[in-house]
Design a protein around this motif. Sequence first.
Motif, PDB file in Angstrom:
ATOM      1  N   ARG A  85      34.151  36.214  32.695  1.00  0.00           N
ATOM      2  CA  ARG A  85      33.151  35.688  33.614  1.00  0.00           C
ATOM      3  C   ARG A  85      33.782  34.725  34.619  1.00  0.00           C
ATOM      4  O   ARG A  85      33.485  34.768  35.818  1.00  0.00           O
ATOM      5  CB  ARG A  85      32.046  34.977  32.836  1.00  0.00           C
ATOM      6  CG  ARG A  85      30.829  34.681  33.700  1.00  0.00           C
ATOM      7  CD  ARG A  85      29.737  34.024  32.915  1.00  0.00           C
ATOM      8  NE  ARG A  85      30.064  32.584  32.880  1.00  0.00           N
ATOM      9  CZ  ARG A  85      29.598  31.726  31.998  1.00  0.00           C
ATOM     10  NH1 ARG A  85      28.805  32.139  31.036  1.00  0.00           N
ATOM     11  NH2 ARG A  85      29.936  30.462  32.040  1.00  0.00           N
ATOM     12  N   LEU A  86      34.678  33.877  34.151  1.00  0.00           N
ATOM     13  CA  LEU A  86      35.354  32.951  35.058  1.00  0.00           C
ATOM     14  C   LEU A  86      36.262  33.676  36.045  1.00  0.00           C
ATOM     15  O   LEU A  86      36.346  33.291  37.216  1.00  0.00           O
ATOM     16  CB  LEU A  86      36.163  31.918  34.253  1.00  0.00           C
ATOM     17  CG  LEU A  86      35.353  30.883  33.475  1.00  0.00           C
ATOM     18  CD1 LEU A  86      36.282  30.021  32.628  1.00  0.00           C
ATOM     19  CD2 LEU A  86      34.530  30.030  34.408  1.00  0.00           C
ATOM     20  N   MET A  87      36.933  34.718  35.593  1.00  0.00           N
ATOM     21  CA  MET A  87      37.791  35.513  36.484  1.00  0.00           C
ATOM     22  C   MET A  87      36.936  36.190  37.554  1.00  0.00           C
ATOM     23  O   MET A  87      37.327  36.257  38.728  1.00  0.00           O
ATOM     24  CB  MET A  87      38.586  36.544  35.692  1.00  0.00           C
ATOM     25  CG  MET A  87      39.625  35.942  34.763  1.00  0.00           C
ATOM     26  SD  MET A  87      40.915  35.067  35.629  1.00  0.00           S
ATOM     27  CE  MET A  87      41.889  36.436  36.146  1.00  0.00           C
ATOM     28  N   ALA A  88      35.767  36.692  37.163  1.00  0.00           N
ATOM     29  CA  ALA A  88      34.865  37.339  38.125  1.00  0.00           C
ATOM     30  C   ALA A  88      34.356  36.335  39.146  1.00  0.00           C
ATOM     31  O   ALA A  88      34.252  36.641  40.341  1.00  0.00           O
ATOM     32  CB  ALA A  88      33.711  37.995  37.403  1.00  0.00           C
ATOM     33  N   GLU A  92      35.114  36.220  43.389  1.00  0.00           N
ATOM     34  CA  GLU A  92      34.051  36.188  44.388  1.00  0.00           C
ATOM     35  C   GLU A  92      34.315  35.107  45.432  1.00  0.00           C
ATOM     36  O   GLU A  92      33.955  35.244  46.588  1.00  0.00           O
ATOM     37  CB  GLU A  92      32.707  35.931  43.706  1.00  0.00           C
ATOM     38  CG  GLU A  92      32.207  37.076  42.877  1.00  0.00           C
ATOM     39  CD  GLU A  92      30.908  36.735  42.152  1.00  0.00           C
ATOM     40  OE1 GLU A  92      30.404  35.612  42.302  1.00  0.00           O
ATOM     41  OE2 GLU A  92      30.431  37.601  41.397  1.00  0.00           O
ATOM     42  N   HIS A  93      34.953  34.024  45.056  1.00  0.00           N
ATOM     43  CA  HIS A  93      35.187  32.921  45.994  1.00  0.00           C
ATOM     44  C   HIS A  93      36.475  33.060  46.668  1.00  0.00           C
ATOM     45  O   HIS A  93      37.327  33.322  47.019  1.00  0.00           O
ATOM     46  CB  HIS A  93      35.126  31.578  45.271  1.00  0.00           C
ATOM     47  CG  HIS A  93      33.767  31.267  44.763  1.00  0.00           C
ATOM     48  ND1 HIS A  93      33.538  31.109  43.425  1.00  0.00           N
ATOM     49  CD2 HIS A  93      32.589  31.077  45.367  1.00  0.00           C
ATOM     50  CE1 HIS A  93      32.261  30.817  43.241  1.00  0.00           C
ATOM     51  NE2 HIS A  93      31.663  30.802  44.417  1.00  0.00           N
TER      52      HIS A  93
END
Length: 93
Positions: A85-88, A92-93
């Motif tokens: 989730r953190l990698m995703a 995105e940013h």
Amino acid sequence: MSMLANILGFSLFGLAARFGQLGIQKRNLFENLGGHALAMGVFGYGGYMAYKWDQTASVLIAKKKDEIAESRKLRLAKVEALEARLMAENEEH
């Protein structure tokens, strides 16, 4: 260790303890054979209980190892999900 070996070992230790007791008192070792049988029986029962406790403890330890392994798997899955989730979010940013 087998149950029989455990019981016999503890019984012989009981006999040795009885001989030691009579030796300290400087009494005849073969005067009261009922006392020897009683000591061997009591210590033999102690050996039986030690064997039973060893069996119970090994079952409890195996059960606890399984619980720990399952807990580790769940924790690893949570960490991997959080990491994904953190990698995703970073992509995105």
